[in-house]
Design a protein around this motif. Structure first.
Motif, mmCIF file in Angstrom:
data_model
loop_
_atom_site.group_PDB
_atom_site.id
_atom_site.type_symbol
_atom_site.label_atom_id
_atom_site.label_comp_id
_atom_site.label_asym_id
_atom_site.label_seq_id
_atom_site.Cartn_x
_atom_site.Cartn_y
_atom_site.Cartn_z
ATOM 1 N N UNK A 92 -4.320 -1.621 7.437
ATOM 2 C CA UNK A 92 -4.094 -2.967 6.913
ATOM 3 C C UNK A 92 -4.980 -3.220 5.681
ATOM 4 N N UNK A 93 -6.235 -2.783 5.763
ATOM 5 C CA UNK A 93 -7.134 -2.969 4.629
ATOM 6 C C UNK A 93 -6.659 -2.156 3.417
ATOM 7 N N UNK A 94 -6.231 -0.934 3.653
ATOM 8 C CA UNK A 94 -5.766 -0.097 2.544
ATOM 9 C C UNK A 94 -4.547 -0.716 1.871
ATOM 10 N N UNK A 95 -3.651 -1.278 2.663
ATOM 11 C CA UNK A 95 -2.475 -1.954 2.091
ATOM 12 C C UNK A 95 -2.914 -3.142 1.233
ATOM 13 N N UNK A 96 -3.850 -3.928 1.745
ATOM 14 C CA UNK A 96 -4.356 -5.078 0.993
ATOM 15 C C UNK A 96 -4.962 -4.621 -0.335
ATOM 16 N N UNK A 97 -5.761 -3.566 -0.309
ATOM 17 C CA UNK A 97 -6.396 -3.073 -1.530
ATOM 18 C C UNK A 97 -5.357 -2.560 -2.529
ATOM 19 N N UNK A 98 -4.332 -1.869 -2.040
ATOM 20 C CA UNK A 98 -3.268 -1.395 -2.939
ATOM 21 C C UNK A 98 -2.526 -2.562 -3.574
ATOM 22 N N UNK A 100 -3.772 -5.505 -4.139
ATOM 23 C CA UNK A 100 -4.689 -6.091 -5.119
ATOM 24 C C UNK A 100 -4.749 -5.245 -6.391
ATOM 25 N N UNK A 101 -4.663 -3.927 -6.247
ATOM 26 C CA UNK A 101 -4.679 -3.045 -7.421
ATOM 27 C C UNK A 101 -3.505 -3.317 -8.351
ATOM 28 N N UNK A 102 -2.443 -3.856 -7.800
ATOM 29 C CA UNK A 102 -1.217 -4.048 -8.577
ATOM 30 C C UNK A 102 -1.164 -5.421 -9.233
ATOM 31 N N UNK A 103 -2.280 -5.915 -9.705
ATOM 32 C CA UNK A 103 -2.226 -7.162 -10.434
ATOM 33 C C UNK A 103 -3.493 -7.986 -10.431
ATOM 34 N N UNK A 104 -4.416 -7.706 -9.521
ATOM 35 C CA UNK A 104 -5.607 -8.543 -9.412
ATOM 36 C C UNK A 104 -6.875 -7.888 -9.937
ATOM 37 N N UNK A 105 -6.786 -6.684 -10.461
ATOM 38 C CA UNK A 105 -8.023 -5.963 -10.789
ATOM 39 C C UNK A 105 -8.168 -5.611 -12.266
ATOM 40 N N UNK A 106 -7.252 -6.060 -13.115
ATOM 41 C CA UNK A 106 -7.338 -5.833 -14.562
ATOM 42 C C UNK A 106 -7.508 -4.342 -14.861
ATOM 43 N N UNK A 107 -8.552 -3.954 -15.602
ATOM 44 C CA UNK A 107 -8.752 -2.545 -15.958
ATOM 45 C C UNK A 107 -9.496 -1.767 -14.879
ATOM 46 N N UNK A 109 -9.984 -0.839 -10.491
ATOM 47 C CA UNK A 109 -9.157 -0.631 -9.308
ATOM 48 C C UNK A 109 -10.063 -0.414 -8.108
ATOM 49 N N UNK A 110 -9.500 -0.619 -6.922
ATOM 50 C CA UNK A 110 -10.189 -0.242 -5.704
ATOM 51 C C UNK A 110 -9.904 1.224 -5.463
ATOM 52 N N UNK A 111 -10.882 1.937 -4.929
ATOM 53 C CA UNK A 111 -10.699 3.344 -4.636
ATOM 54 C C UNK A 111 -11.682 3.799 -3.583
ATOM 55 N N UNK A 112 -11.621 5.095 -3.280
ATOM 56 C CA UNK A 112 -12.530 5.716 -2.315
ATOM 57 C C UNK A 112 -13.486 6.631 -3.040
ATOM 58 N N UNK A 113 -14.747 6.525 -2.727
ATOM 59 C CA UNK A 113 -15.776 7.415 -3.247
ATOM 60 C C UNK A 113 -16.605 7.820 -2.044
#
Length: 158
Positions: A92-98, A100-107, A109-113
């Motif tokens: 569910x969290x990963x879906x939310x982050x994806x 958000x990546x599609x319009x809420x994060x400008x230049x 993105x959310x990712x995994x490190x």
């Protein structure tokens, strides 16, 4: 929640004649931006053969800025950890982050490190100007600070 710096902060980083012309070394611009964003004297820097690495506190998050060098081919990378994995309801969290990546994060993105959710942005130095450096750093810091507590609350550690 921390507010982004005023427009005057960005204007101070721009060349008054030509915005596209880099008027300062990237290191100087980065340090100027950090001094306007960091809190409580939290900024630290490490300089090595691999470039520069800064860390500073912005609101409730740590922000990292890495500069691999100062040529056009070198890279400015900014990231801020916002949550550690594993978490409850991870899909569910990963879906939310994806989403958000599609319009809420400008230049950025959310990712995994490693095992951390981060807000991330990277750009080569070719044709970069001081306002772009400021924007990337401010976007990462603001998005991370605006979302870390909600993510921790809604998706606790597993």
């Amino acid at each position: 929640m921390t507010t982004a710096p005023a427009a005057e902060s960005f204007a101070a980083l721009q060349d008054s004649d030509e915005e596209d012309n880099m008027t300062s070394r990237p290191v100087e611009v980065i340090e100027t931006v950090i001094s306007s964003l960091e809190q409580e004297g939290s900024a630290m820097v490490n300089h090595s053969d691999d470039g520069y690495l800064w860390k500073f506190k912005y609101g409730s998050v740590d922000v990292f800025v890495q500069l691999s060098g100062e040529t056009d081919e070198d890279t400015l990378t900014v990231w801020s950890p916002v949550h550690k994995l594993p978490v409850q309801n991870e899909p569910e969290m990963m879906r939310k982050l994806l989403e958000m990546n599609c319009g809420n994060t400008f230049e950025a993105c959310f990712g995994l490190l490693d095992d951390s959710i981060v807000v991330f942005s990277a750009r080569t130095l070719m044709d970069i100007n001081p306002s772009e450096i400021s924007r990337l750093m401010t976007i990462v810091a603001s998005i991370a600070d605006d979302n870390d507590e909600e993510l921790l609350k809604n998706y606790p550690a597993a």
